[in-house]
Design a protein around this motif. Structure first.
Motif, short mmCIF file in Angstrom:
data_model
loop_
_atom_site.label_atom_id
_atom_site.label_comp_id
_atom_site.label_asym_id
_atom_site.label_seq_id
_atom_site.Cartn_x
_atom_site.Cartn_y
_atom_site.Cartn_z
N GLU A 17 7.29 -1.13 -11.60
CA GLU A 17 6.19 -1.77 -12.44
C GLU A 17 4.81 -1.96 -11.89
OE1 GLU A 17 9.09 -5.08 -14.80
OE2 GLU A 17 7.65 -5.66 -13.17
N LYS A 18 3.81 -2.00 -12.42
CA LYS A 18 2.41 -2.10 -11.96
C LYS A 18 2.35 -3.43 -11.25
CE LYS A 18 -2.35 -2.29 -13.63
NZ LYS A 18 -3.19 -2.18 -14.74
N THR A 19 1.61 -3.20 -10.00
CA THR A 19 1.44 -4.34 -8.86
C THR A 19 0.13 -4.49 -8.72
OG1 THR A 19 1.75 -3.02 -6.95
CG2 THR A 19 3.78 -3.88 -7.77
N TRP A 20 -0.89 -4.04 -9.46
CA TRP A 20 -2.37 -4.12 -9.39
C TRP A 20 -2.92 -4.42 -10.62
CZ3 TRP A 20 0.42 0.18 -9.47
CH2 TRP A 20 0.12 1.26 -10.35
N LYS A 21 -4.25 -5.32 -10.42
CA LYS A 21 -4.85 -5.73 -11.77
C LYS A 21 -5.85 -4.77 -12.40
CE LYS A 21 -4.70 -10.37 -9.69
NZ LYS A 21 -5.29 -11.48 -9.20
N HIS A 22 -6.32 -4.03 -11.59
CA HIS A 22 -7.39 -3.32 -12.15
C HIS A 22 -7.27 -1.78 -11.99
CE1 HIS A 22 -9.85 -7.09 -12.27
NE2 HIS A 22 -9.31 -7.39 -11.35
N LEU A 37 8.48 -7.75 -4.51
CA LEU A 37 9.63 -6.90 -4.25
C LEU A 37 10.29 -6.50 -5.60
CD1 LEU A 37 11.70 -5.33 -2.40
CD2 LEU A 37 12.84 -7.62 -2.28
N GLU A 38 10.44 -7.70 -6.61
CA GLU A 38 11.03 -7.14 -7.79
C GLU A 38 10.39 -6.26 -8.88
OE1 GLU A 38 11.55 -10.99 -9.65
OE2 GLU A 38 13.22 -11.79 -8.43
N LYS A 39 9.15 -6.27 -8.70
CA LYS A 39 8.14 -5.35 -9.41
C LYS A 39 8.36 -4.13 -8.69
CE LYS A 39 4.62 -8.64 -11.27
NZ LYS A 39 3.17 -8.72 -11.28
N MET A 40 8.43 -3.90 -7.35
CA MET A 40 8.29 -2.69 -6.81
C MET A 40 9.68 -2.01 -6.96
SD MET A 40 6.66 -3.88 -3.29
CE MET A 40 6.91 -2.51 -2.11
N GLU A 41 10.74 -2.89 -7.20
CA GLU A 41 11.92 -2.26 -7.27
C GLU A 41 12.16 -1.77 -8.65
OE1 GLU A 41 14.98 -4.48 -4.13
OE2 GLU A 41 14.38 -5.55 -6.22
N LYS A 42 11.49 -2.45 -9.79
CA LYS A 42 11.44 -1.78 -10.96
C LYS A 42 10.62 -0.69 -11.41
CE LYS A 42 13.07 -6.43 -12.78
NZ LYS A 42 12.52 -7.78 -13.55
N LEU A 44 0.84 -1.42 -0.01
CA LEU A 44 -0.20 -0.08 0.13
C LEU A 44 0.73 1.26 0.16
CD1 LEU A 44 -2.73 -1.21 2.37
CD2 LEU A 44 -3.16 -0.29 0.04
N LEU A 45 1.97 1.17 0.45
CA LEU A 45 2.94 2.23 0.65
C LEU A 45 3.48 2.51 -0.76
CD1 LEU A 45 4.93 1.75 3.94
CD2 LEU A 45 3.63 3.61 3.68
N TYR A 46 3.79 1.52 -1.45
CA TYR A 46 4.12 1.67 -2.83
C TYR A 46 3.12 2.07 -3.66
CZ TYR A 46 5.94 0.16 -7.59
OH TYR A 46 6.18 -0.16 -8.81
N ARG A 47 1.97 1.59 -3.58
CA ARG A 47 0.70 2.13 -4.26
C ARG A 47 0.66 3.63 -4.14
NH1 ARG A 47 -3.53 -0.82 -6.21
NH2 ARG A 47 -3.68 1.09 -7.41
N LEU A 48 0.66 4.21 -3.00
CA LEU A 48 0.57 5.56 -2.57
C LEU A 48 1.81 6.35 -2.76
CD1 LEU A 48 -1.93 4.90 0.36
CD2 LEU A 48 -2.66 6.10 -1.68
N ASP A 49 2.74 6.02 -3.67
CA ASP A 49 3.75 6.53 -4.17
C ASP A 49 4.71 7.01 -2.95
OD1 ASP A 49 3.32 6.89 -6.89
OD2 ASP A 49 1.87 8.59 -6.63
#
Length: 421
Positions: A416-421, A409-414, A369-374
């Motif tokens: 990348e999008k981590t959610w589906k919708h 973690l790999e997606k976050m470090e790159k 959630l922290l990642y999603r909220l920048d």
């Protein structure tokens, strides 16, 4: 012989072989009610064999496909038993014979406390239940286990009836028999023995006895259910706050909601909610609210989930376990995009973190959630802690959870999008 006659010959030959193969196995009775089966067995002086199965049960299908059709199995059962297949679940594809036995199936399930599938019940010609077999076997082993139904020395229910008399009022011996009954999925004796155990125990409000009661309470019919439901304060004083509500909630939701939905399509929301409120008025609000959210998740109705989840948490958040709060927050992190909803989920996730900060899964939801909220650096740093925790874990599920945590973690470090919708 011309082609048409040759084709007809082979079709007739195949049909003859098919009928012959079917005749070699167990010949199950058709078109008879349970009452008629009892009358037939008494008239023919045969024992009764009942295959309690469901349409979704893989082991049930294996027995019907691989064991019941065998000649040696048919030779044994057809001579000695009136055999009945009893479908214990209901589907839209049920034929008229299955529908005609719905009431009989419900009666058998409740009267003989069927706990697992396949369950095989064995009755005397007079209709007395004397033996039980649960699960799959080879043809030879299944015949041997079924043959035990004819000897009082080996009949499961007869042995348990004698054992109940022998143990008397010794609570530890009664407890040992309860465990034996549970091991073989014998709901009949589990219930009787648990009632005896509760009668001979002067006090069950201690860690050891309540833990035992927890293990042996799986249905609302089990004696322990009433204790968890009506004596929740006493139970929680020993086992921790919310223990009793979690236990009863799982059972109630399973019996009154999920067993009637099966996870497909749109359930009868109004009917289910009305019935739940009538039977369990104090528990209905939270349980039905969580059920509705699970339906939205299963059906991919994320707009409805996103709108309903904050209202649900606002109303019942104080009664939710950290794992429940984190689960709802995780669903939003993976599937929703509304910033206000993500902020709400972050709040729930933080609340869960404060309660169980050492739980990696809860920590991972907060990181996501922290990642999603920048707040990406914070999220990545926290997810790195999650990966390290799973890497050091000795739990059986550790390897799977580590793989999942690393992928996130790999997606976050790159970035990348981590959610589906």
């Amino acid at each position: 012989m011309d082609l048409q006659k040759l084709t007809l010959f082979f079709c007739l030959m195949l049909a003859t072989l098919t009928v012959s193969a079917q005749d070699e196995g167990i010949r199950f009775t058709h078109g008879l009610s349970w009452k008629a089966v009892l009358e037939k067995a008494k008239r023919e002086n045969k024992y009764i064999f009942v295959d309690c199965f469901t349409t979704w049960c893989g082991p049930c299908k294996m027995m019907s496909r691989d064991v019941f059709p065998q000649k040696n199995v048919g030779d044994f059962f057809n001579e000695k038993f009136v055999s009945v297949k009893m479908q214990m679940d209901r589907t839209a594809k049920d034929d008229e014979e299955v529908k005609a036995r719905y009431a009989d199936a419900d009666f058998l399930a409740k009267e003989y406390a069927v706990m697992a599938y396949p369950t095989f019940l064995y009755f005397t010609p007079q209709g007395k239940l004397v033996h039980l077999v649960v699960g799959t076997d080879s043809a030879k082993a299944f015949i041997a286990r079924s043959a035990a139904a004819f000897d009082p020395e080996t009949q499961y229910y007869t042995r348990m009836e004698n054992a109940r008399k022998e143990v008397g009022s010794d609570p530890e011996k009664v407890k040992s028999l309860v465990r034996e009954a549970k091991k073989v999925y014998d709901g009949v004796n589990m219930t009787k023995l648990m009632k005896t155990w509760l009668q001979v125990k002067s006090d069950v409000y201690n860690k050891e006895d309540l833990s035992f009661l927890d293990q042996m309470t799986m249905r609302s019919e089990d004696p322990g259910f009433a204790i968890f439901l009506r004596q929740s304060a006493k139970v929680d004083a020993v086992m921790g706050e919310g223990f009793a509500a979690k236990k009863t909630g799982q059972i109630i939701a399973g019996e009154e909601l999920y067993s009637k939905w099966k996870g497909e399509g749109e359930p009868d929301m109004k009917g289910l909610e009305s019935a739940l409120k009538k039977k369990y008025p104090q528990q209905a609000g939270k349980l039905f609210g969580m059920f509705r959210l699970n339906v939205y998740q299963r059906n991919g109705q994320w707009d409805k989930f996103q709108a309903e989840a904050p209202r649900f948490v606002e109303k019942y958040g104080a009664d939710l376990a950290p794992s429940e709060l984190s689960s709802l927050a995780g669903s939003i992190a993976r599937n929703c995009s509304d910033p206000a909803c993500l902020q709400s989920a972050l709040k729930w996730s933080r609340q869960a973190m404060e309660a169980e900060a050492s739980e990696p899964m809860i920590k991972s939801v907060y990181a996501h959630l922290l990642y999603r909220l920048d707040r990406k650096p914070e999220g990545i740093a926290l997810q790195q802690e999650v990966v390290a925790a799973y890497a050091a874990s000795t739990e059986k599920s550790g390897a799977y959870m580590l793989k999942s945590a690393k992928q996130l973690l790999e997606k976050m470090e790159k970035g990348e999008k981590t959610w589906k919708h």
